[in-house]
Design a protein around this motif. Sequence first.
Motif, PDB file in Angstrom:
ATOM      1  N   LEU A  15      88.985  64.408 111.649  1.00  0.00           N
ATOM      2  CA  LEU A  15      87.568  64.706 111.365  1.00  0.00           C
ATOM      3  C   LEU A  15      87.433  65.927 110.330  1.00  0.00           C
ATOM      4  O   LEU A  15      86.380  66.055 109.675  1.00  0.00           O
ATOM      5  CB  LEU A  15      86.918  65.563 112.610  1.00  0.00           C
ATOM      6  N   VAL A  16      88.807  66.648 109.781  1.00  0.00           N
ATOM      7  CA  VAL A  16      88.449  67.690 108.941  1.00  0.00           C
ATOM      8  C   VAL A  16      87.966  67.041 107.622  1.00  0.00           C
ATOM      9  O   VAL A  16      87.061  67.502 106.888  1.00  0.00           O
ATOM     10  CB  VAL A  16      89.951  68.200 108.718  1.00  0.00           C
ATOM     11  N   HIS A  17      88.529  66.052 107.101  1.00  0.00           N
ATOM     12  CA  HIS A  17      88.136  65.510 105.660  1.00  0.00           C
ATOM     13  C   HIS A  17      86.675  65.142 105.827  1.00  0.00           C
ATOM     14  O   HIS A  17      85.897  65.218 104.859  1.00  0.00           O
ATOM     15  CB  HIS A  17      88.832  64.381 105.312  1.00  0.00           C
TER      16      HIS A  17
ATOM     17  N   ALA B  18      73.049  69.884  98.398  1.00  0.00           N
ATOM     18  CA  ALA B  18      71.503  69.689  98.717  1.00  0.00           C
ATOM     19  C   ALA B  18      70.874  71.054  98.602  1.00  0.00           C
ATOM     20  O   ALA B  18      69.614  71.037  97.929  1.00  0.00           O
ATOM     21  CB  ALA B  18      71.480  69.432 100.072  1.00  0.00           C
ATOM     22  N   CYS B  19      71.448  72.330  98.741  1.00  0.00           N
ATOM     23  CA  CYS B  19      70.765  73.316  98.414  1.00  0.00           C
ATOM     24  C   CYS B  19      70.856  73.954  96.820  1.00  0.00           C
ATOM     25  O   CYS B  19      69.599  74.095  96.350  1.00  0.00           O
ATOM     26  CB  CYS B  19      71.722  74.696  99.096  1.00  0.00           C
TER      27      CYS B  19
ATOM     28  N   LEU C 267      73.993  63.712 101.453  1.00  0.00           N
ATOM     29  CA  LEU C 267      74.294  64.389 102.606  1.00  0.00           C
ATOM     30  C   LEU C 267      74.221  63.299 103.746  1.00  0.00           C
ATOM     31  O   LEU C 267      74.792  63.254 104.756  1.00  0.00           O
ATOM     32  CB  LEU C 267      73.417  65.449 103.029  1.00  0.00           C
ATOM     33  N   ALA C 268      73.049  62.337 103.483  1.00  0.00           N
ATOM     34  CA  ALA C 268      72.756  61.218 104.448  1.00  0.00           C
ATOM     35  C   ALA C 268      74.310  60.377 104.620  1.00  0.00           C
ATOM     36  O   ALA C 268      74.418  60.079 105.632  1.00  0.00           O
ATOM     37  CB  ALA C 268      71.613  60.378 104.099  1.00  0.00           C
ATOM     38  N   VAL C 269      74.758  60.018 103.364  1.00  0.00           N
ATOM     39  CA  VAL C 269      75.856  59.187 103.279  1.00  0.00           C
ATOM     40  C   VAL C 269      77.105  59.921 104.122  1.00  0.00           C
ATOM     41  O   VAL C 269      77.715  59.143 104.718  1.00  0.00           O
ATOM     42  CB  VAL C 269      76.399  58.962 101.895  1.00  0.00           C
TER      43      VAL C 269
ATOM     44  N   VAL D  90      80.803  66.576 104.553  1.00  0.00           N
ATOM     45  CA  VAL D  90      79.410  67.223 105.003  1.00  0.00           C
ATOM     46  C   VAL D  90      78.953  68.401 104.445  1.00  0.00           C
ATOM     47  O   VAL D  90      77.902  68.743 103.790  1.00  0.00           O
ATOM     48  CB  VAL D  90      79.504  67.013 106.547  1.00  0.00           C
ATOM     49  N   VAL D  91      80.183  69.466 104.397  1.00  0.00           N
ATOM     50  CA  VAL D  91      79.952  70.693 104.011  1.00  0.00           C
ATOM     51  C   VAL D  91      79.474  70.820 102.699  1.00  0.00           C
ATOM     52  O   VAL D  91      78.669  71.583 102.132  1.00  0.00           O
ATOM     53  CB  VAL D  91      81.245  71.668 104.389  1.00  0.00           C
TER      54      VAL D  91
END
Length: 426
Positions: free
Chosen positions: A264-266, A278-279, A231-233, A271-272
Amino acid sequence: MTDLSTPFPMGAMPEAATSDTAPTDGEGVRAAFDGETPGISSIAFAGGLYTVLTLGLYRFWYATDLRRQLWHRSSLGGTPFEYVGTVREIFVGFLVMLTLLAPIYALFYLSEIYPDDEIGQWAGLGFLVSIFFFSGFATYRARRYRLSRTLWRGVRFGQTGSAVVYALRNFGWLILSVVTLGLAVPFWRASQERMRINNSWYGDRRFASTAAGLVMLPRFLVYLLPVLGPLAVAIANVFLTHPYEFLAAQVRFMSMGGQPDPSLVHAFQGVVWTILWACVGAFLLWPFYRTGELRRFIGRVRLGETRFRSDITAWAVYKSHIAFAFTVCLSGAIGGLLMAALLSNRYGRVDTHDTRTLVLTIVGYALAYWLFGALRLVMLTAPVWGKLVGSVTVEGIGHLDTVAARRDRSSATGDDYAGGYDVGAL
């Protein structure tokens, strides 16, 4: 008032295992768990079915029968533990819980009724804060209740200390953990562990803990990096490949209902996906961290001259999780195919307005809830409980021969606000 504890016979109580009797104090005495499942299985499937049929009312008997089985199957030095809580106590605790939760859920309904007003926003914030505070308060009170209803060699355990202080400490540690991006979590858990253990008693003898968060920090980092690293990456990739002004403009544009720039979509998809990982990763990797934490926390517990240690491993816990997950997936697939066959008409379509569809859906949901709960107890809760109990070795058990019962009164009502089925807090 009549006793409400045994309206349904759930089978005779088994004799506890006695294979843990022999070693001397120098070698340590290993706790034991009778892993035979007939009694637990009957409680799981029959108790779960009664709970579904009574729309949850039977859960108080279910929890009581389950604890009596698990406690009695756990033994130390050939002597089983005893659970002496009653259904009436848990039921009264449940009523108290409803009273305490009423104003909290009033805040929730205010936030739903006035979502765009200031009063609704403050109510929503108040709900989140209150529910987090109540969870810490309820957890401490529930542990106090279970300990006060647990006996070994006829001597009662107990817990002192303030549940309000425990909940307030949770708040402080939560804020610190957010500020430190999670690095304070091991220290949070160790601090709360010390409060729980240092306020725990066996008869007139008090437990003591020297649990330290610094010792757990390396293992926590091994747990945290695979969870939050991707997620950080992904977030860093968004900021490194796009100017800040452009991102700020896009955020304002999307807040008004616009679509993000194609470039920005990709990046947003990345991120999603990493948020989802992460969850899931936090859940999947938690037994790895938790078993290490348990070994170190148990090893830091003292009861006078008596010491404890544990050799539980992550793989021992994962084996139960894997078996449970496989069984649930297989049962779900079979149940899904069966429901599809029952709901489909001769043309292979499902009529959602058909009364038969509604009835079968409700019945199917109830059966799934019952089966999942029973399998979880038989294949996950009881085996993991048994592995944890069986991993503990007690050194200096002879020093417990001089323990005397405390004379202070325990609570006359069930403080078990944290849930009727939770047995893992001990």
